[in-house]
Design an enzyme around this catalytic site. Structure first.
Site, PDB file in Angstrom:
ATOM      1  N   GLN A   9      45.487  38.524  83.194  1.00 55.01           N
ATOM      2  CA  GLN A   9      46.482  39.167  82.336  1.00 55.01           C
ATOM      3  C   GLN A   9      46.229  38.825  80.879  1.00 55.01           C
ATOM      4  O   GLN A   9      45.743  37.739  80.581  1.00 55.01           O
ATOM      5  CB  GLN A   9      47.877  38.692  82.711  1.00 55.01           C
ATOM      6  N   SER A  10      46.594  39.769  80.006  1.00 53.92           N
ATOM      7  CA  SER A  10      46.605  39.447  78.583  1.00 53.92           C
ATOM      8  C   SER A  10      48.039  39.210  78.171  1.00 53.92           C
ATOM      9  O   SER A  10      48.888  40.094  78.311  1.00 53.92           O
ATOM     10  CB  SER A  10      46.041  40.602  77.762  1.00 53.92           C
ATOM     11  N   PHE A  13      49.468  36.209  73.102  1.00 51.07           N
ATOM     12  CA  PHE A  13      48.503  35.501  72.260  1.00 51.07           C
ATOM     13  C   PHE A  13      47.199  35.174  72.979  1.00 51.07           C
ATOM     14  O   PHE A  13      46.278  34.652  72.362  1.00 51.07           O
ATOM     15  CB  PHE A  13      49.119  34.175  71.772  1.00 51.07           C
ATOM     16  N   VAL A  16      44.050  35.570  80.066  1.00 51.08           N
ATOM     17  CA  VAL A  16      43.847  34.607  81.153  1.00 51.08           C
ATOM     18  C   VAL A  16      42.900  35.234  82.183  1.00 51.08           C
ATOM     19  O   VAL A  16      43.071  36.388  82.566  1.00 51.08           O
ATOM     20  CB  VAL A  16      45.191  34.231  81.822  1.00 51.08           C
ATOM     21  N   ASP A 123      60.408  28.677  76.577  1.00 49.60           N
ATOM     22  CA  ASP A 123      60.091  30.057  76.973  1.00 49.60           C
ATOM     23  C   ASP A 123      60.090  30.177  78.504  1.00 49.60           C
ATOM     24  O   ASP A 123      59.183  30.777  79.086  1.00 49.60           O
ATOM     25  CB  ASP A 123      58.728  30.470  76.388  1.00 49.60           C
TER      26      ASP A 123
END
Ligand SMILES: Nc1ncnc2c1ncn2[C@@H]1O[C@H](COP(=O)(O)OP(=O)(O)OP(=O)(O)O)[C@@H](O)[C@H]1O
Length: 302
Positions: A9-10, A13, A16, A123
């Site tokens: 996944q992007s 920032f 991965v 987060d």
């Protein structure tokens, strides 16, 4: 040393990747971050170490002038957000697919461990709750974390999961803010949606949800009633024991994690009320009434 297999996944920032670790003969996740952003995350991960079962450990890292690569334990079941979404597409509710009590215990344990080392995550959300092959939860993405209890940052984390007091640049308790995000993460796991959304002002800037969200206003007026209308009432064909359990978890989340008064959020009390009911057998709703403050709609039902 590492052979990249595929992007996972992007994020905002980073990107991965799933990779094969030739030396360790295992899969790993490689998180590639721009150099200017990595220092805090690596330092936090160092302080956390590899000693907690429910925190995704950093196995190694590499850095040059442009990028940093974090080598992380690979969580083959992905993140909680995807898991809930896939279950939903198969027609299965989160509360059926997931043992929410056990998940709550494990996330709580990770939060407690980080807080006891002075670290607030800031987060917590389903995308950052990873699931390992053996079904353990691993709290991940410590890129927004801070090593202090108090701050006044008004633009940190993910809006739908942020606690109301974090929007206004006034001093707040990062640990209590984590409790709120934890509560909403559990509600997402149960029901696949969250209630509070920010708006946009005419100049394009964000209008924090405590100012503009109707759901939040209803929640402030009567949080238990809101939970009933938003989450419980739309549920169909759920047997009564399961319904009692869902209501009990919701009630405990509202009382102990989603308290508007941050000072009243209480992680230990949350787990205590959760454990209390798990030892009850059929018909426990009737016994519960005397042990915790139940929302009005459950009293009506029983
Ligand atoms: N160790 C891992 N194993 C499996 N998947 C992972 C792992 N780490 C991250 N991912 C996947 O990659 C996604 C993005 O990772 P992460 O949240 O760390 O990046 P980010 O750029 O900080 O994201 P954002 O800032 O958008 O929250 C996660 O939601 C998860 O789906």
């Amino acid at each position: 040393m590492y052979v990249i297999i595929e992007p996972i996944q992007s994020g905002t920032f980073s990107t991965v990747y799933r990779a094969w670790d030739r030396k360790g003969q295992r899969y790993v996740a490689l998180k590639v971050i721009p150099a200017e952003l990595y220092r805090d995350e690596i330092e936090t991960m160092r302080v956390l170490g590899a000693g907690h079962r429910n925190i995704c450990p950093m196995l190694d890292f590499y850095a040059d002038e442009t990028n940093c690569i974090l080598v992380l334990e690979y969580c083959s079941l992905g993140d909680l957000c995807d898991f809930v979404e896939i279950s939903r597409r198969r027609g299965v509710h989160g509360f059926t697919a997931i043992n929410v009590r056990e998940m709550a215990r494990q996330i709580r344990s990770a939060i407690w461990y980080a807080h006891s080392r002075g670290i607030a995550h800031r987060d917590i959300k389903p995308e950052n709750v990873l699931l390992s092959a053996d079904g353990d939860v691993k709290l991940a993405d410590w890129g927004h974390a801070v090593r202090c209890q108090w701050s006044s940052d008004a633009d940190i984390g993910t809006d739908a999961y942020r606690s109301p007091e974090t929007f206004f640049g006034k001093r707040y308790d990062n640990f209590k803010a984590d409790y709120w995000s934890f509560g909403l993460t559990l509600l997402y796991a149960l029901f696949g949606r969250t209630p509070f959304n920010c708006g946009r002002k005419s100049d394009g800037t964000i209008d924090p949800y405590p100012n503009c969200c109707e759901n939040f206003a209803s929640f402030v007026r009567d949080s238990h009633q809101f939970m009933y209308e938003f989450y419980i009432k739309p549920l169909e064909s759920v047997d009564s024991d399961r319904m009692c359990e869902i209501i009990h978890i919701c009630s405990s989340v509202v009382e102990n994690l989603l308290n508007i008064d941050a000072g009243k959020r209480n992680l230990d009390e949350f787990i205590r009320t959760l454990e209390n009911s798990s030892s009850q057998t059929n018909g426990y709703a009737f016994q519960l009434e005397s042990s915790i403050r139940l929302p009005p709609f459950l009293r009506l039902k029983s």
